[in-house]
Design a protein around this motif. Structure first.
Motif: not given
Length: 289
Positions: A144-146, A153, A155, A157-159, A260, A262, A286
């Motif tokens: 998702t972005r948010h 959310a 997170k 990891c970033d995609d 991300s 999430s 995390t």
């Protein structure tokens, strides 16, 4: 009072402006939603929707009623959440994108069961994140972005995306331009992946229409392992295949998608869901705030 099912059908159809989308949310058929709405209109003696070939449009009466009904059903959903919080149970209901459920979550389940033997994860695949105010899920895992409305959310990891293929096929790929002679594999969930990567690489790539599309990312992944073509890999979903050596990344460039991976959860997740969230986050180094 009119039947509660008729009120639910109207509210969902009015919010989505679609009987089909309302049916998906409520777990019934579009015909069932239409029947319930017609029953409500008969009770009211006035139409709530104008039905056209292009779709549904709320009448003035429907528009006036929708906000109050949405507020009421949101409040009922929150009340149900409170019941779930106050009555702990071992089952944790998880919603996830099919590719995430198969390729990211499923491999972690044996260790999860060992670490938290009292919990029983129940996994359901969805194409979109659930609305925790309406749907009885304890947590969700999506790219998702948010955080959607009504959720928090966490997170993981970033995609990032990059081409992956079988080792034998990788020997034919010296530069990104060599991809023009290969069959590109792609998932219908992420149709823009290849163009995004080619643009970042400064290469005019072939149209994905010349490649092969898959409705399930896991099928596209297996096709790439079998040497059928080159797949645009999402790092979190191909990492196990890369570690096993069944896939390789022929080029070093990785491109951020802005998404991300999430864990999504209600503002106040049940205690058993909070335990699972903490465990999943700990595997990726995390901590939950």
């Amino acid at each position: 009072m009119p039947p509660l099912n008729s009120l639910r059908a109207f509210e969902a159809a009015a919010r989505h402006q679609s009987f089909a989308k309302a049916a998906d949310e409520l777990g019934v058929t579009p015909a069932a939603v239409s029947h319930q709405v017609k029953a409500l209109e008969a009770w009211l003696g006035s139409p709530l929707f104008a039905r056209h070939a292009q779709g549904l449009h709320l009448t003035e009466a429907g528009r006036a009623a929708l906000p109050a009904f949405s507020t009421a059903f949101d409040a009922m959903g929150l009340a149900v959440q409170e019941l779930r919080i106050s009555a702990p149970r071992p089952q944790v209901s998880i919603a996830a994108l099919p590719s995430i459920a198969q390729l990211w979550l499923a491999p972690r389940l044996p260790a999860l069961r060992t670490a938290l033997p009292a919990l029983r994860p129940s996994i359901h695949t969805l194409e979109e994140p659930p609305d925790f105010r309406r749907e009885p899920f304890d947590l969700a895992i999506f790219l998702t972005r948010h955080a959607p409305a009504g959720s928090r959310a966490f997170k993981l990891c970033d995609d990032a995306i990059f081409p992956v293929c079988a080792p034998a096929l990788a020997q034919q790929l010296k530069t990104p331009a060599d991809l023009s002679s290969q069959l590109l594999l792609w998932d219908t969930t992420w149709t823009g992946d290849w163009s995004l990567w080619f643009e970042a690489a400064g290469v005019k790539g072939p149209s994905i229409d010349t490649g092969s599309e898959f409705s399930l990312y896991s099928m596209a992944l297996q096709a790439a392992i079998d040497g059928a073509g080159v797949l645009m890999g999402h790092e979190a979903l191909v990492s196990r295949a890369l570690a096993a050596g069944s896939l390789v990344a022929p080029f070093p460039r990785r491109v951020a998608t802005g998404l991300s991976l999430s864990i999504l959860a209600p503002d106040r997740p049940p205690a058993q869901a909070a335990q699972m969230i903490d465990w999943l986050l700990a595997q990726d180094g995390t901590k939950r705030d």
